[in-house]
Design an enzyme around this catalytic site. Structure first.
Site, PDB file in Angstrom:
ATOM      1  CD  GLU A 113      -2.896  -0.984   2.409  1.00 35.93           C
ATOM      2  OE1 GLU A 113      -4.025  -0.519   2.320  1.00 35.93           O
ATOM      3  OE2 GLU A 113      -2.427  -1.425   3.469  1.00 35.93           O
ATOM      4  CG  HIS A 234      -7.706   6.852   3.319  1.00 32.22           C
ATOM      5  ND1 HIS A 234      -7.767   6.767   1.943  1.00 32.22           N
ATOM      6  CD2 HIS A 234      -7.196   5.671   3.751  1.00 32.22           C
ATOM      7  CE1 HIS A 234      -7.318   5.575   1.566  1.00 32.22           C
ATOM      8  NE2 HIS A 234      -6.966   4.890   2.646  1.00 32.22           N
ATOM      9  NE  ARG A 295      -3.321   5.794   4.372  1.00 33.63           N
ATOM     10  CZ  ARG A 295      -3.779   4.880   5.172  1.00 33.63           C
ATOM     11  NH1 ARG A 295      -4.162   5.208   6.387  1.00 33.63           N
ATOM     12  NH2 ARG A 295      -3.874   3.635   4.783  1.00 33.63           N
ATOM     13  CG  HIS A 356      -8.383   6.850   7.474  1.00 35.56           C
ATOM     14  ND1 HIS A 356      -9.443   6.007   7.221  1.00 35.56           N
ATOM     15  CD2 HIS A 356      -7.274   6.061   7.519  1.00 35.56           C
ATOM     16  CE1 HIS A 356      -8.994   4.760   7.115  1.00 35.56           C
ATOM     17  NE2 HIS A 356      -7.686   4.767   7.310  1.00 35.56           N
ATOM     18  NE  ARG A 398      -2.944   4.573  10.809  1.00 34.91           N
ATOM     19  CZ  ARG A 398      -3.557   3.828   9.887  1.00 34.91           C
ATOM     20  NH1 ARG A 398      -2.994   2.706   9.437  1.00 34.91           N
ATOM     21  NH2 ARG A 398      -4.727   4.189   9.406  1.00 34.91           N
TER      22      ARG A 398
HETATM   23  P1  FAD Z   1     -11.951   0.752  17.245  1.00 38.80           P
HETATM   24  O1  FAD Z   1     -11.845  -0.416  16.368  1.00 38.80           O
HETATM   25  O2  FAD Z   1     -12.446   2.008  16.655  1.00 38.80           O
HETATM   26  O3  FAD Z   1     -12.883   0.355  18.460  1.00 38.80           O
HETATM   27  C1  FAD Z   1     -13.288   1.322  19.399  1.00 38.80           C
HETATM   28  C2  FAD Z   1     -14.365   0.709  20.262  1.00 38.80           C
HETATM   29  O4  FAD Z   1     -14.655   1.573  21.351  1.00 38.80           O
HETATM   30  C3  FAD Z   1     -15.687   0.513  19.548  1.00 38.80           C
HETATM   31  O5  FAD Z   1     -16.211  -0.706  19.984  1.00 38.80           O
HETATM   32  C4  FAD Z   1     -16.548   1.661  20.046  1.00 38.80           C
HETATM   33  O6  FAD Z   1     -17.920   1.425  20.021  1.00 38.80           O
HETATM   34  C5  FAD Z   1     -16.054   1.766  21.463  1.00 38.80           C
HETATM   35  N1  FAD Z   1     -16.277   3.050  22.124  1.00 38.80           N
HETATM   36  C6  FAD Z   1     -16.016   4.297  21.681  1.00 38.80           C
HETATM   37  N2  FAD Z   1     -16.309   5.197  22.637  1.00 38.80           N
HETATM   38  C7  FAD Z   1     -16.757   4.497  23.707  1.00 38.80           C
HETATM   39  C8  FAD Z   1     -17.207   4.844  24.992  1.00 38.80           C
HETATM   40  N3  FAD Z   1     -17.266   6.121  25.423  1.00 38.80           N
HETATM   41  N4  FAD Z   1     -17.600   3.868  25.831  1.00 38.80           N
HETATM   42  C9  FAD Z   1     -17.573   2.566  25.445  1.00 38.80           C
HETATM   43  N5  FAD Z   1     -17.147   2.175  24.235  1.00 38.80           N
HETATM   44  C10 FAD Z   1     -16.746   3.133  23.387  1.00 38.80           C
HETATM   45  N6  FAD Z   1      -5.845   0.239   9.871  1.00 38.80           N
HETATM   46  C11 FAD Z   1      -5.004  -0.700   9.398  1.00 38.80           C
HETATM   47  O7  FAD Z   1      -3.973  -0.991  10.024  1.00 38.80           O
HETATM   48  N7  FAD Z   1      -5.300  -1.356   8.246  1.00 38.80           N
HETATM   49  C12 FAD Z   1      -6.418  -1.097   7.516  1.00 38.80           C
HETATM   50  O8  FAD Z   1      -6.657  -1.727   6.502  1.00 38.80           O
HETATM   51  C13 FAD Z   1      -7.300  -0.096   7.973  1.00 38.80           C
HETATM   52  N8  FAD Z   1      -8.401   0.239   7.273  1.00 38.80           N
HETATM   53  C14 FAD Z   1      -9.287   1.137   7.805  1.00 38.80           C
HETATM   54  C15 FAD Z   1     -10.480   1.391   7.126  1.00 38.80           C
HETATM   55  C16 FAD Z   1     -11.435   2.222   7.693  1.00 38.80           C
HETATM   56  C17 FAD Z   1     -12.724   2.506   6.948  1.00 38.80           C
HETATM   57  C18 FAD Z   1     -11.185   2.831   8.953  1.00 38.80           C
HETATM   58  C19 FAD Z   1     -12.200   3.725   9.586  1.00 38.80           C
HETATM   59  C20 FAD Z   1      -9.982   2.609   9.604  1.00 38.80           C
HETATM   60  C21 FAD Z   1      -9.030   1.757   9.042  1.00 38.80           C
HETATM   61  N9  FAD Z   1      -7.826   1.487   9.692  1.00 38.80           N
HETATM   62  C22 FAD Z   1      -6.977   0.550   9.196  1.00 38.80           C
HETATM   63  C23 FAD Z   1      -7.568   2.027  11.023  1.00 38.80           C
HETATM   64  C24 FAD Z   1      -7.908   0.940  12.049  1.00 38.80           C
HETATM   65  O9  FAD Z   1      -9.044   0.235  11.609  1.00 38.80           O
HETATM   66  C25 FAD Z   1      -8.199   1.519  13.411  1.00 38.80           C
HETATM   67  O10 FAD Z   1      -7.221   2.437  13.776  1.00 38.80           O
HETATM   68  C26 FAD Z   1      -8.224   0.376  14.438  1.00 38.80           C
HETATM   69  O11 FAD Z   1      -9.160  -0.581  14.048  1.00 38.80           O
HETATM   70  C27 FAD Z   1      -8.552   0.924  15.797  1.00 38.80           C
HETATM   71  O12 FAD Z   1      -8.827  -0.143  16.655  1.00 38.80           O
HETATM   72  P2  FAD Z   1      -9.265   0.162  18.135  1.00 38.80           P
HETATM   73  O13 FAD Z   1      -9.589  -1.137  18.754  1.00 38.80           O
HETATM   74  O14 FAD Z   1      -8.272   1.031  18.773  1.00 38.80           O
HETATM   75  O15 FAD Z   1     -10.583   1.075  17.966  1.00 38.80           O
HETATM   76  C1  SIN Z   2      -6.915   1.306   3.424  1.00 36.49           C
HETATM   77  O1  SIN Z   2      -7.319   0.172   3.189  1.00 36.49           O
HETATM   78  O2  SIN Z   2      -6.617   2.146   2.578  1.00 36.49           O
HETATM   79  C2  SIN Z   2      -6.775   1.718   4.862  1.00 36.49           C
HETATM   80  C3  SIN Z   2      -5.526   1.190   5.379  1.00 36.49           C
HETATM   81  C4  SIN Z   2      -5.144   1.890   6.647  1.00 36.49           C
HETATM   82  O3  SIN Z   2      -5.821   2.787   7.139  1.00 36.49           O
HETATM   83  O4  SIN Z   2      -4.066   1.537   7.145  1.00 36.49           O
END
Ligand code: FAD
Ligand code: SIN
Length: 536
Positions: A113, A234, A295, A356, A398
């Site tokens: 990527e 993004h 990005r 993003h 990132r």
């Molecule tokens: P999240 O997965 O966002 O989980 C947060 C959790 O906390 C959720 O369950 C939410 O409901 C909960 N929450 C929030 N506030 C509260 C509260 N006050 N009380 C209780 N619960 C709460 N990263 C990569 O490395 N590769 C990828 O391919 C990639 N693609 C992406 C595509 C998209 C569309 C997006 C949006 C992001 C992408 N990212 C990618 C980034 C990555 O997905 C996120 O940074 C990562 O999943 C974050 O994980 P997390 O567990 O920290 O938070």
């Molecule tokens: C993507 O699939 O372009 C998102 C990947 C990422 O946020 O790391």
């Protein structure tokens, strides 16, 4: 049994929950909406990492790509450690049941990527996050020591002594969204895994739950937040009339997709050789990596081109690629685009940048323990992992697919740190926890002003604190958001909390921190670009 309360059920929260529960903790996972709703669930591209621990050359390249993307601002020690641990943690995910795509010979199908100079990203087509979330959730749901509470919103952390400089967390207040009451949860340790705050901006790839609650809550409890000005946009969210901006994964460009303006597209179509689209792309003016630049560079390049042309989007071209292979590789994206009459491998896709990822967040040490802003020590019994935290890994920008990796590595470290010390927590505590201040509060009757405030906040953050900033824009944003803060605080102090009020208060608080951090960063670096800075 000692009890750990985890806020958030994305990759970070669930992975830590499983590790802690296996080590003997009673685990309670509270999460704001349905169990699966999270950024994790929408991750497309994949997870970066070298599986073979002996492949030092590959690891060095991953380190260099991460440091380069981070624009010289990464904590190199952290980068080295995370890259080194990647293979073990990805194998943990595989053992939990995550299926990454393999090729015909059964080897993992590794992809590239933006910003990567080698193929090291494991994926599950274009729904890697859903695959990970589903595997983790099904394990957590069946774990006898894990309780999962959906529709529960972490509101504030409870400190043993609010006035003491040394801080210790003893529980948290949680808003039960269905019952509409604030409950008091005691905890021997709290792990914040609440994700980022894309919802501060009107155009975001993030789900509605990403309102920066964890950062706001931790900050109110005395935690240090760092690098908050680095909000990643993004470059390619689909510019179609959908409810929520939909991501067109960077992996589509990794597959050969090319960015062009509409004029470049026409010029390219007018010539005979359709095989050389990249030569027509504006991206070459901004980076030798063209459509696969990092990005920060691409989002700014698109912003600039749109300013020149006055158009609403640029185009992502895929018609020079193998249509069948492309549609097989990106079924989710293909299904989404078809709803808008766009066929992958045939039609140009209109795309624009969207908020993003939060590179900044709650400052943590290498175990995920939260740093106390008043003395630099840790806040006892408090951890932050995943996107809510800032470890220093991503520097000022990132690298693609490093977020899921960092989340799983720090999740493992935080749980190991708790598990190694479980005996210390194994004593009966008799802490009397204070109840939430509920007396004298009135039900919120008129909601329109809060809805207006939210709209203004998001618009202001997008226009004035977005991809390209200036002192004038940032100062205007500061004045506006200060006014919104006064309004929201007035309502907050007199009203029974609701989900939208709690979220708006958090979003305003974090917006102000972002604006002030941006004003204080007088040199352009990575994702922070202020056209008034002397080095732009
Ligand atoms: P999240 O997965 O966002 O989980 C947060 C959790 O906390 C959720 O369950 C939410 O409901 C909960 N929450 C929030 N506030 C509260 C509260 N006050 N009380 C209780 N619960 C709460 N990263 C990569 O490395 N590769 C990828 O391919 C990639 N693609 C992406 C595509 C998209 C569309 C997006 C949006 C992001 C992408 N990212 C990618 C980034 C990555 O997905 C996120 O940074 C990562 O999943 C974050 O994980 P997390 O567990 O920290 O938070
Ligand atoms: C993507 O699939 O372009 C998102 C990947 C990422 O946020 O790391």
């Amino acid at each position: 049994m000692p009890k750990v309360v985890l806020a958030g059920s994305g990759i970070a929260g669930l992975f830590a929950a499983l590790n802690c529960a296996d080590a003997g903790w009673d685990v309670c996972v509270i999460t704001k909406q349905s169990l699966e709703e999270s950024s994790t669930n929408y991750a497309q591209g994949g997870i970066a990492g070298i599986l073979d621990k002996t492949n030092s050359e590959g690891k060095e390249i991953h380190i260099k790509d991460t440091l380069d993307a981070g624009d010289g601002y990464c904590d190199e020690k952290v980068v080295r450690e995370v890259v080194d641990e990647a293979g073990d943690r990805i194998r943990d995910l595989i053992n939990i049941g995550v299926n990454f795509q393999t090729d015909v010979e059964g080897n993992y199908d590794l992809i590239k990527e933006g910003g990567h100079s080698q193929k090291i990203i494991l994926h599950s087509k274009d729904s890697t996050g859903k695959e990970i979330e589903t595997a983790l959730l099904s394990k957590a749901i069946n774990h006898p020591r894990i309780e999962l509470l959906s529709n529960h919103l972490a509101l504030d952390l409870i400190l043993e002594d609010r006035n003491s400089v040394d801080k210790k967390i003893i529980g948290l207040w949680v808003y039960d969204i269905e019952k509409e009451v604030v409950e008091t949860f005691s905890a021997d340790a709290v792990i914040l895994a609440t994700g980022g705050g894309g919802q501060l901006f009107s155009r975001t790839t993030n789900p509605s739950v990403s309102t920066a609650d964890g950062m706001a809550m931790a900050n109110r409890a005395g935690a240090e937040l760092r690098d908050m000005e680095f909000v990643q946009f993004h470059p390619t969210s689909a510019a179609v009339n959908s409810d929520r901006p939909f991501l067109i994964s960077e992996a589509v460009r990794g597959f050969g997709g090319v960015l062009m303006t509409s004029i470049e597209f026409k010029d390219w179509k007018d010539q005979d050789d359709i095989k050389n689209p990249e030569e027509f792309s504006f991206t070459k003016k901004y980076s030798d990596l063209g459509s696969l630049a990092t990005r920060d560079i691409l989002a700014r390049a698109i912003d600039q081109e749109l300013n020149f042309s006055g158009e609403d989007y640029v185009l992502l071209i895929t018609e020079h690629l193998d249509k069948i292979e492309l549609q097989k590789r990106f079924p989710t994206i293909n299904d989404f685009l078809l709803k808008y009459g766009i066929t992958l491998g045939v039609d140009p896709i209109p795309v624009v940048p969207a908020a993003h990822y939060f590179v900044g967040g709650i400052s943590v040490n290498r175990l995920g323990q939260v740093i106390n802003k008043s003395n630099g020590n840790v806040i006892n019994n408090l951890y932050a992992i995943g996107e809510v935290a800032c470890t220093g890994m991503h520097g000022a920008n990132r690298l693609a697919s490093n977020s899921l990796l960092e989340a799983v590595v720090y999740s493992s470290r935080a749980s190991l740190s708790l598990n190694e010390n479980i005996s210390k927590y194994n004593v009966e505590t008799t802490n009397e926890l204070p109840d939430w201040r509920a007396d004298g509060l009135e039900n919120l009757v008129e909601h329109y002003s809060l809805i207006d405030d939210l709209k203004t906040l998001k618009m202001t953050m997008t226009r004035d604190v977005g991809v390209v900033r200036s002192n004038k824009r940032l100062n205007r944003a500061l004045r506006r958001v200060n006014l919104i803060e006064k309004e929201v605080n007035m309502v907050w102090l007199s009203s029974v909390p609701t989900r939208s009020l709690i979220e708006l208060r958090n979003m305003v608080q974090i917006s102000l921190i972002i604006i002030n951090s941006a004003l204080n960063r007088i040199k352009n670096i990575g994702l922070h670009y202020n056209e008034d800075n002397f080095n732009h």
